[in-house]
Scaffold this motif. Sequence first.
Motif, PDB file in Angstrom:
ATOM      1  N   VAL A  83     -65.256  22.750 -65.450  1.00 19.54           N
ATOM      2  CA  VAL A  83     -63.428  21.006 -65.242  1.00 19.54           C
ATOM      3  C   VAL A  83     -62.611  20.951 -65.800  1.00 19.54           C
ATOM      4  CG1 VAL A  83     -63.044  19.289 -63.909  1.00 19.54           C
ATOM      5  CG2 VAL A  83     -64.482  20.606 -62.664  1.00 19.54           C
ATOM      6  N   LEU A  84     -63.705  20.557 -67.167  1.00 20.93           N
ATOM      7  CA  LEU A  84     -62.986  20.270 -68.118  1.00 20.93           C
ATOM      8  C   LEU A  84     -62.128  20.788 -68.632  1.00 20.93           C
ATOM      9  CD1 LEU A  84     -65.145  17.344 -69.523  1.00 20.93           C
ATOM     10  CD2 LEU A  84     -63.284  16.885 -68.661  1.00 20.93           C
ATOM     11  N   THR A  85     -62.400  22.133 -69.069  1.00 18.77           N
ATOM     12  CA  THR A  85     -61.927  23.438 -70.143  1.00 18.77           C
ATOM     13  C   THR A  85     -60.306  23.823 -68.662  1.00 18.77           C
ATOM     14  OG1 THR A  85     -64.098  23.888 -70.077  1.00 18.77           O
ATOM     15  CG2 THR A  85     -62.391  25.672 -70.593  1.00 18.77           C
ATOM     16  N   PHE A  86     -60.590  23.948 -67.433  1.00 22.39           N
ATOM     17  CA  PHE A  86     -59.865  23.977 -67.329  1.00 22.39           C
ATOM     18  C   PHE A  86     -58.647  22.777 -66.939  1.00 22.39           C
ATOM     19  CE2 PHE A  86     -61.858  27.167 -64.763  1.00 22.39           C
ATOM     20  CZ  PHE A  86     -60.176  27.894 -65.090  1.00 22.39           C
ATOM     21  N   GLU A  87     -58.993  21.978 -67.064  1.00 16.35           N
ATOM     22  CA  GLU A  87     -58.107  20.133 -67.713  1.00 16.35           C
ATOM     23  C   GLU A  87     -57.484  20.741 -68.764  1.00 16.35           C
ATOM     24  OE1 GLU A  87     -58.022  15.453 -68.797  1.00 16.35           O
ATOM     25  OE2 GLU A  87     -59.632  16.925 -67.599  1.00 16.35           O
ATOM     26  N   ALA A  88     -57.768  21.190 -69.971  1.00 16.41           N
ATOM     27  CA  ALA A  88     -58.052  20.878 -71.712  1.00 16.41           C
ATOM     28  C   ALA A  88     -56.317  22.575 -71.623  1.00 16.41           C
ATOM     29  CB  ALA A  88     -58.937  21.460 -72.405  1.00 16.41           C
ATOM     30  N   LEU A  89     -56.798  23.388 -70.658  1.00 21.17           N
ATOM     31  CA  LEU A  89     -56.150  25.346 -70.229  1.00 21.17           C
ATOM     32  C   LEU A  89     -54.851  24.416 -69.853  1.00 21.17           C
ATOM     33  CD1 LEU A  89     -58.891  27.997 -70.910  1.00 21.17           C
ATOM     34  CD2 LEU A  89     -57.619  27.232 -72.060  1.00 21.17           C
ATOM     35  N   ARG A  90     -54.598  23.437 -69.031  1.00 12.88           N
ATOM     36  CA  ARG A  90     -53.491  23.004 -68.152  1.00 12.88           C
ATOM     37  C   ARG A  90     -51.832  23.652 -68.321  1.00 12.88           C
ATOM     38  NH1 ARG A  90     -53.375  17.452 -66.246  1.00 12.88           N
ATOM     39  NH2 ARG A  90     -55.142  17.932 -65.705  1.00 12.88           N
ATOM     40  N   GLU A  91     -51.235  23.804 -69.000  1.00 13.46           N
ATOM     41  CA  GLU A  91     -50.547  24.026 -69.628  1.00 13.46           C
ATOM     42  C   GLU A  91     -50.507  25.389 -70.869  1.00 13.46           C
ATOM     43  OE1 GLU A  91     -47.566  20.914 -70.279  1.00 13.46           O
ATOM     44  OE2 GLU A  91     -47.900  20.231 -68.968  1.00 13.46           O
ATOM     45  N   SER A  92     -51.067  25.717 -70.961  1.00 12.08           N
ATOM     46  CA  SER A  92     -51.901  26.951 -71.583  1.00 12.08           C
ATOM     47  C   SER A  92     -51.211  27.868 -71.535  1.00 12.08           C
ATOM     48  CB  SER A  92     -53.141  26.400 -72.425  1.00 12.08           C
ATOM     49  OG  SER A  92     -53.224  27.889 -73.043  1.00 12.08           O
ATOM     50  N   PRO A  93     -50.765  29.291 -72.022  1.00 14.26           N
ATOM     51  CA  PRO A  93     -50.080  30.616 -71.482  1.00 14.26           C
ATOM     52  C   PRO A  93     -51.668  31.397 -71.778  1.00 14.26           C
ATOM     53  CG  PRO A  93     -49.789  30.035 -74.275  1.00 14.26           C
ATOM     54  CD  PRO A  93     -50.434  28.622 -73.843  1.00 14.26           C
ATOM     55  N   ASN A 148     -68.682  25.540 -73.699  1.00 13.36           N
ATOM     56  CA  ASN A 148     -67.971  24.041 -74.704  1.00 13.36           C
ATOM     57  C   ASN A 148     -67.080  25.180 -75.917  1.00 13.36           C
ATOM     58  OD1 ASN A 148     -67.782  21.101 -74.465  1.00 13.36           O
ATOM     59  ND2 ASN A 148     -68.822  21.526 -76.555  1.00 13.36           N
ATOM     60  N   LEU A 149     -67.824  25.909 -76.245  1.00 13.05           N
ATOM     61  CA  LEU A 149     -66.714  26.198 -77.433  1.00 13.05           C
ATOM     62  C   LEU A 149     -65.648  26.926 -76.770  1.00 13.05           C
ATOM     63  CD1 LEU A 149     -69.502  29.020 -78.989  1.00 13.05           C
ATOM     64  CD2 LEU A 149     -68.628  26.838 -80.320  1.00 13.05           C
ATOM     65  N   VAL A 150     -65.429  27.845 -75.278  1.00 15.68           N
ATOM     66  CA  VAL A 150     -64.211  27.549 -74.918  1.00 15.68           C
ATOM     67  C   VAL A 150     -63.396  26.479 -74.686  1.00 15.68           C
ATOM     68  CG1 VAL A 150     -62.379  28.804 -73.086  1.00 15.68           C
ATOM     69  CG2 VAL A 150     -65.343  29.525 -74.009  1.00 15.68           C
ATOM     70  N   LEU A 151     -63.486  25.509 -74.149  1.00 16.49           N
ATOM     71  CA  LEU A 151     -63.581  23.792 -74.197  1.00 16.49           C
ATOM     72  C   LEU A 151     -62.580  24.183 -75.525  1.00 16.49           C
ATOM     73  CD1 LEU A 151     -62.281  21.359 -72.864  1.00 16.49           C
ATOM     74  CD2 LEU A 151     -64.177  20.329 -73.329  1.00 16.49           C
ATOM     75  N   LEU A 155     -58.587  23.336 -76.851  1.00 17.08           N
ATOM     76  CA  LEU A 155     -58.274  21.958 -77.294  1.00 17.08           C
ATOM     77  C   LEU A 155     -57.727  22.259 -78.730  1.00 17.08           C
ATOM     78  CD1 LEU A 155     -61.038  19.670 -76.736  1.00 17.08           C
ATOM     79  CD2 LEU A 155     -58.738  19.600 -75.734  1.00 17.08           C
ATOM     80  N   LEU A 156     -57.798  22.939 -79.688  1.00 20.19           N
ATOM     81  CA  LEU A 156     -57.696  23.404 -80.754  1.00 20.19           C
ATOM     82  C   LEU A 156     -56.397  24.358 -80.436  1.00 20.19           C
ATOM     83  CD1 LEU A 156     -60.457  24.983 -82.673  1.00 20.19           C
ATOM     84  CD2 LEU A 156     -59.790  22.543 -83.377  1.00 20.19           C
ATOM     85  N   ALA A 157     -56.310  24.434 -79.380  1.00 26.94           N
ATOM     86  CA  ALA A 157     -54.336  25.539 -79.272  1.00 26.94           C
ATOM     87  C   ALA A 157     -54.072  24.625 -78.677  1.00 26.94           C
ATOM     88  CB  ALA A 157     -54.783  26.632 -78.476  1.00 26.94           C
ATOM     89  N   SER A 158     -54.296  23.993 -78.607  1.00 33.35           N
ATOM     90  CA  SER A 158     -53.147  22.433 -77.631  1.00 33.35           C
ATOM     91  C   SER A 158     -53.019  21.864 -78.249  1.00 33.35           C
ATOM     92  CB  SER A 158     -53.730  21.934 -75.819  1.00 33.35           C
ATOM     93  OG  SER A 158     -54.559  21.601 -76.576  1.00 33.35           O
ATOM     94  N   ARG A 159     -52.460  21.487 -79.377  1.00 36.69           N
ATOM     95  CA  ARG A 159     -52.301  20.724 -80.589  1.00 36.69           C
ATOM     96  C   ARG A 159     -50.874  20.369 -80.166  1.00 36.69           C
ATOM     97  NH1 ARG A 159     -52.151  24.184 -86.690  1.00 36.69           N
ATOM     98  NH2 ARG A 159     -53.615  25.261 -86.240  1.00 36.69           N
ATOM     99  N   ARG A 160     -49.811  19.875 -79.538  1.00 33.60           N
ATOM    100  CA  ARG A 160     -49.316  19.373 -79.018  1.00 33.60           C
ATOM    101  C   ARG A 160     -49.293  18.086 -78.389  1.00 33.60           C
ATOM    102  NH1 ARG A 160     -42.901  22.391 -78.736  1.00 33.60           N
ATOM    103  NH2 ARG A 160     -43.733  23.399 -80.951  1.00 33.60           N
ATOM    104  N   ARG A 161     -50.276  18.082 -77.285  1.00 25.82           N
ATOM    105  CA  ARG A 161     -50.746  17.264 -76.473  1.00 25.82           C
ATOM    106  C   ARG A 161     -53.013  17.780 -76.247  1.00 25.82           C
ATOM    107  NH1 ARG A 161     -47.170  18.227 -71.081  1.00 25.82           N
ATOM    108  NH2 ARG A 161     -44.544  17.942 -72.030  1.00 25.82           N
TER     109      ARG A 161
END
Length: 240
Positions: A83-93, A148-151, A155-161
């Motif tokens: 769930v936390l991984t999908f939260e981090a990927l919410r607006e990611s391509p 968790n590594l995927v998470l 997180l590293l990919a979404s630097r702005r948010r």
Amino acid sequence: MSSFTQALYHLDTALELVLLALLICGPFRKRILFSTYIAATALLDVIESAAYYRLGWRSPAYRTLYWTDRVALDLLLFLLVIVLTFEALRESPMRGKASKTIGGIVSVALLLPFALLRYHHGRVHGYFDSQWFNHASQIWNFGAAIMNLVLWAALLASRRRRDPQLVTLSIGLGILTSSAAIAWGARQWLSEQNRWPVDIFAAMAHIAAFALWCWLFRPKTARRAPPQNAAPPDALTTPS
């Protein structure tokens, strides 16, 4: 169980209860799944402690309770990381590709104990005995550590948010899952008399993760507002 190990377990349970209180007074609804995991961990640890002192750790009833709790918490932790991984990927391509990766990891991790542990060391073993649960917990925690590594990658990919709270949560999850996978793997090669260093390592890692989360959700002290009748800094002058 040595007195030092008992002290670690009591400290661990105390931190779980403190963290649960902090969540109830704070972001319980925002982090409902995380709060549910913490509440389940605290409740089951209290029940296990009562059963340990009443029945003894060699009791079949205690072992059944212990392993049932471990499986429930492992699967809940697995769900939490997803769930936390999908939260981090919410607006990611990357969300589409990551979803396939996550689905593959989850499928393998959940099915591997049933497919692999039936035949172990050239012998046929039954499901749901102590050895099976030990191996299954190792696999599930290892799978959660990979998740968790995927998470972290998300997180590293979404630097702005990037959410600082989510980053700290993921650090605690990394400590929890990786240490558990190491501990369950090491226990398989040690006798019951020689497992105490591994048990201490696992307990201290668990304490470190929960202490980090207690620090994360600690009450924030509000900055004191200046008095209404106070003069602004520019208006302050030095008398001649």
